[in-house]
Design a protein around this motif. Structure first.
Motif, PDB file in Angstrom:
ATOM      1  N   ILE A  63      39.132  37.728  35.386  1.00 12.74           N
ATOM      2  CA  ILE A  63      40.168  37.827  34.348  1.00 12.74           C
ATOM      3  C   ILE A  63      39.556  37.662  32.959  1.00 12.74           C
ATOM      4  CG2 ILE A  63      42.269  36.744  33.443  1.00 12.74           C
ATOM      5  CD1 ILE A  63      42.835  35.936  36.416  1.00 12.74           C
ATOM      6  N   LYS A  64      38.613  36.733  32.826  1.00 13.02           N
ATOM      7  CA  LYS A  64      37.951  36.551  31.529  1.00 13.02           C
ATOM      8  C   LYS A  64      37.205  37.813  31.120  1.00 13.02           C
ATOM      9  CE  LYS A  64      37.290  31.539  32.028  1.00 13.02           C
ATOM     10  NZ  LYS A  64      36.296  30.466  32.300  1.00 13.02           N
ATOM     11  N   THR A  65      36.573  38.469  32.098  1.00 13.00           N
ATOM     12  CA  THR A  65      35.834  39.698  31.821  1.00 13.00           C
ATOM     13  C   THR A  65      36.764  40.811  31.339  1.00 13.00           C
ATOM     14  OG1 THR A  65      34.206  39.111  33.523  1.00 13.00           O
ATOM     15  CG2 THR A  65      34.241  41.399  32.810  1.00 13.00           C
ATOM     16  N   LEU A  66      37.987  40.854  31.890  1.00 13.05           N
ATOM     17  CA  LEU A  66      38.963  41.878  31.494  1.00 13.05           C
ATOM     18  C   LEU A  66      39.458  41.673  30.065  1.00 13.05           C
ATOM     19  CD1 LEU A  66      41.035  42.039  34.804  1.00 13.05           C
ATOM     20  CD2 LEU A  66      39.339  43.684  34.009  1.00 13.05           C
ATOM     21  N   ASP A  67      39.369  40.425  29.569  1.00 10.06           N
ATOM     22  CA  ASP A  67      39.637  40.107  28.164  1.00 10.06           C
ATOM     23  C   ASP A  67      41.016  40.571  27.686  1.00 10.06           C
ATOM     24  OD1 ASP A  67      38.878  38.872  25.804  1.00 10.06           O
ATOM     25  OD2 ASP A  67      37.966  40.672  24.972  1.00 10.06           O
ATOM     26  N   PHE A  70      44.638  43.986  30.749  1.00  7.37           N
ATOM     27  CA  PHE A  70      45.600  44.330  31.790  1.00  7.37           C
ATOM     28  C   PHE A  70      46.504  43.133  32.103  1.00  7.37           C
ATOM     29  CE2 PHE A  70      41.666  46.682  32.595  1.00  7.37           C
ATOM     30  CZ  PHE A  70      42.126  47.993  32.602  1.00  7.37           C
ATOM     31  N   ASP A  71      47.704  43.428  32.624  1.00  3.71           N
ATOM     32  CA  ASP A  71      48.573  42.370  33.137  1.00  3.71           C
ATOM     33  C   ASP A  71      48.030  41.900  34.481  1.00  3.71           C
ATOM     34  OD1 ASP A  71      50.384  42.374  31.018  1.00  3.71           O
ATOM     35  OD2 ASP A  71      51.478  44.078  31.853  1.00  3.71           O
ATOM     36  N   ILE A  72      48.146  40.589  34.743  1.00  2.00           N
ATOM     37  CA  ILE A  72      47.536  39.995  35.938  1.00  2.00           C
ATOM     38  C   ILE A  72      48.539  39.142  36.697  1.00  2.00           C
ATOM     39  CG2 ILE A  72      45.662  38.562  36.835  1.00  2.00           C
ATOM     40  CD1 ILE A  72      44.470  40.795  35.292  1.00  2.00           C
ATOM     41  N   ILE A  73      48.517  39.257  38.034  1.00  3.95           N
ATOM     42  CA  ILE A  73      49.170  38.290  38.922  1.00  3.95           C
ATOM     43  C   ILE A  73      48.079  37.712  39.809  1.00  3.95           C
ATOM     44  CG2 ILE A  73      50.748  37.967  40.876  1.00  3.95           C
ATOM     45  CD1 ILE A  73      52.513  40.145  39.715  1.00  3.95           C
ATOM     46  N   ILE A  74      48.029  36.386  39.880  1.00  4.15           N
ATOM     47  CA  ILE A  74      47.031  35.723  40.732  1.00  4.15           C
ATOM     48  C   ILE A  74      47.682  35.325  42.048  1.00  4.15           C
ATOM     49  CG2 ILE A  74      45.947  33.453  41.017  1.00  4.15           C
ATOM     50  CD1 ILE A  74      44.608  33.746  38.430  1.00  4.15           C
ATOM     51  N   MET A  75      46.931  35.488  43.136  1.00  2.00           N
ATOM     52  CA  MET A  75      47.364  34.982  44.445  1.00  2.00           C
ATOM     53  C   MET A  75      46.212  34.170  45.023  1.00  2.00           C
ATOM     54  SD  MET A  75      47.136  38.541  46.608  1.00  2.00           S
ATOM     55  CE  MET A  75      45.664  39.562  46.541  1.00  2.00           C
ATOM     56  N   THR A  76      46.536  33.057  45.640  1.00  2.00           N
ATOM     57  CA  THR A  76      45.482  32.217  46.199  1.00  2.00           C
ATOM     58  C   THR A  76      46.009  31.383  47.358  1.00  2.00           C
ATOM     59  OG1 THR A  76      43.869  30.475  45.711  1.00  2.00           O
ATOM     60  CG2 THR A  76      45.947  30.378  44.527  1.00  2.00           C
ATOM     61  N   SER A  87      44.818  29.651  34.506  1.00  2.30           N
ATOM     62  CA  SER A  87      45.364  31.011  34.576  1.00  2.30           C
ATOM     63  C   SER A  87      46.432  31.223  33.497  1.00  2.30           C
ATOM     64  CB  SER A  87      45.941  31.294  35.967  1.00  2.30           C
ATOM     65  OG  SER A  87      47.111  30.540  36.214  1.00  2.30           O
ATOM     66  N   VAL A  88      47.233  30.187  33.210  1.00  4.63           N
ATOM     67  CA  VAL A  88      48.230  30.277  32.135  1.00  4.63           C
ATOM     68  C   VAL A  88      47.531  30.487  30.799  1.00  4.63           C
ATOM     69  CG1 VAL A  88      49.921  28.955  30.812  1.00  4.63           C
ATOM     70  CG2 VAL A  88      50.039  28.959  33.296  1.00  4.63           C
ATOM     71  N   ARG A  89      46.445  29.748  30.582  1.00  4.31           N
ATOM     72  CA  ARG A  89      45.691  29.878  29.334  1.00  4.31           C
ATOM     73  C   ARG A  89      45.145  31.288  29.157  1.00  4.31           C
ATOM     74  NH1 ARG A  89      42.164  24.304  29.962  1.00  4.31           N
ATOM     75  NH2 ARG A  89      43.774  22.857  29.286  1.00  4.31           N
ATOM     76  N   LEU A  90      44.799  31.926  30.266  1.00  2.94           N
ATOM     77  CA  LEU A  90      44.229  33.273  30.215  1.00  2.94           C
ATOM     78  C   LEU A  90      45.298  34.353  30.127  1.00  2.94           C
ATOM     79  CD1 LEU A  90      41.396  32.826  32.877  1.00  2.94           C
ATOM     80  CD2 LEU A  90      41.110  32.984  30.406  1.00  2.94           C
ATOM     81  N   GLY A  91      46.574  33.959  30.108  1.00  2.00           N
ATOM     82  CA  GLY A  91      47.644  34.935  29.953  1.00  2.00           C
ATOM     83  C   GLY A  91      48.129  35.569  31.235  1.00  2.00           C
ATOM     84  N   VAL A  92      47.808  34.958  32.391  1.00  2.00           N
ATOM     85  CA  VAL A  92      48.256  35.498  33.678  1.00  2.00           C
ATOM     86  C   VAL A  92      49.787  35.472  33.751  1.00  2.00           C
ATOM     87  CG1 VAL A  92      48.321  35.000  36.158  1.00  2.00           C
ATOM     88  CG2 VAL A  92      46.153  34.945  34.931  1.00  2.00           C
TER      89      VAL A  92
END
Length: 434
Positions: A63-67, A70-76, A87-92
């Motif tokens: 996600i950091k590399t994408l800068d 793009f819009d992101i949804i994380i699953m884990t 992830s919130v800080r990165l705009g996910v």
């Protein structure tokens, strides 16, 4: 809607691809790793759904590399509070914990789609970093004013400056401020985030290369040092620089010359170096991950940028400026915060600092229906549940208990070093039996 799935588990990946493929409006592509996705996915991607724990490059690195492109949804399957906050800080846009059903994921996709549809077609997408650099300082707090005074004095010299502070406090903005107040202000200001560049590309990005230096080197390319010649080069997240490249950086500082990859001669450069980190480099030195001699060359003048929670009086002025800019960018009519919304903003701790404040205000500008932004439009109640110390302590206790006090296993689950884990245990006064 063009969706990319990044998941190393083939069963999970194929299951999601098949299940989401049932929705006619969704076009799905999937990749087994972040590295493969970076090489193959197209620019017309609308949304990326990615796992966090993956070999090679994990989800947060990805996600950091994408800068912010793009819009992101994380699953884990291994959710931790730290990763949720990061992830919130990165705009996910959303954070889903496995196992989840397809309907839950589809609802998250629809929420992203609604946000996109609310932005006018003629809106040119801006990422958080661009908006950050557009906003002037609101140095109404003594804490920030002290740091700015130091920066102004240091700006008139050519000494190296190390900016420290939490993620999202505005270190690049500070670096730009120093450059603009220096004798080099009419020359280039170049910013490079070490954490956003794949390790194998950092050397060529910094120093450039000659044609034929390696397989894909079709033409000569200048590195960032040459591009910044005469001006300022800002190296963010300097602690992420690979150890094997640190002697080369030290030589550049000492000799004021660089050698492109594949070149036989060096090139003289005149560059002022500014660095930033949110890590404890003293610990990195002890762990052998950062050279002590390089640290002292870069840390001539250290400047600590205080977190937003220590500058509460600045929250509303910054929020109002960001709201004004956002309405102009999105093509919306002018909007204002309600009194309740202003109170919510002032009382919230903002663990993601300026970057999170920008994200909160942008989202509110898009989601609010009228000219007034309500407290509910800010969605801060949901964020509060993710950043309280008590919840962090409870999660940490549960993890320690689940591994029977095995710190090595706990580090693997939390994806942090043992030193950082011990610091957290001490902070929350959590005892681990021997």
């Amino acid at each position: 809607m063009n969706i990319v799935i990044v998941e190393d588990d083939i069963n999970m990946r194929k299951s999601l691809e098949i299940a989401l493929g049932e929705y006619e409006e969704l076009k799905i592509k999937s990749y087994k790793s972040a590295i493969e996705a970076l090489k193959k996915m197209s620019d017309d991607t609308d949304l990326i759904i990615t796992d966090i724990n993956m070999p090679g490059m994990d989800g947060l690195e990805f996600i950091k590399t994408l800068d912010g492109k793009f819009d992101i949804i994380i699953m884990t399957g291994n959710a931790t509070l730290n990763k949720a906050i990061e992830s919130v800080r990165l705009g996910v846009k959303d954070f889903l914990t496995k196992p989840f059903d397809v309907e839950t994921l589809y609802e998250a996709i629809k929420r992203v789609k609604i946000l996109k549809e609310k932005i006018p077609a003629n809106f040119k997408k801006q990422n958080n970093k661009n908006l950050e650099t557009k906003n002037d300082f609101f140095a109404t707090s003594p804490a920030l004013q002290k740091s700015l005074d130091m920066a102004k004095k240091a700006a008139m010299t050519d000494v190296s400056i190390m900016l420290t502070g939490e993620s999202g406090v505005g270190k690049e903005l500070f670096a730009n401020f120093i450059h603009k107040n220096s004798p080099r202000k009419d020359k280039p200001f170049v910013a490079l985030n070490m954490a956003a560049i794949p390790e194998n590309l950092i050397e060529s990005e910094l120093f450039g290369f000659e044609k034929g230096a390696f397989t894909d080197a079709q033409a000569q390319k200048k590195g960032q040092f040459e591009i910044a010649d005469g001006g300022t080069l800002f190296l963010d997240e300097i602690g992420e620089m690979p150890v094997n490249l640190q002697p080369k950086l030290l030589r550049v500082i000492q000799e004021r010359e660089i050698t492109r990859l594949g070149a036989t001669k060096s090139t003289k450069i005149d560059v002022r170096i500014l660095c930033a980190t949110n890590a404890n480099l003293q610990n990195s030195i002890k762990d052998g991950k950062f050279r002590e001699d390089l640290f002292y060359r870069l840390n001539t003048i250290p400047i600590l940028i205080p977190p937003l929670r220590d500058r509460k009086e600045e929250i509303l002025p910054i929020a109002k400026r960001v709201l004004e800019n956002s309405c102009l960018e999105f093509g919306f009519e002018s909007k204002q915060f309600s009194k309740e919304a202003e109170t919510e903003l002032e009382e919230y701790e903002f663990p993601g600092n300026i970057r999170e404040l920008i994200s909160v205000v942008q989202r509110a500008a898009i989601m609010s229906e009228g000219a007034k932004i309500s407290a509910q439009d800010l969605f801060l109640e949901a964020r509060k549940k993710k950043d309280t110390s008590e919840i962090q302590k409870e999660i940490l206790q549960d993890i320690i208990k689940s591994v029977n006090g095995n710190l090595k296993e706990a580090c693997e689950i939390l994806d942090i070093s043992e030193d950082k884990l011990k610091t957290k245990l001490q902070k929350y006064n959590i005892k681990v039996g021997i």
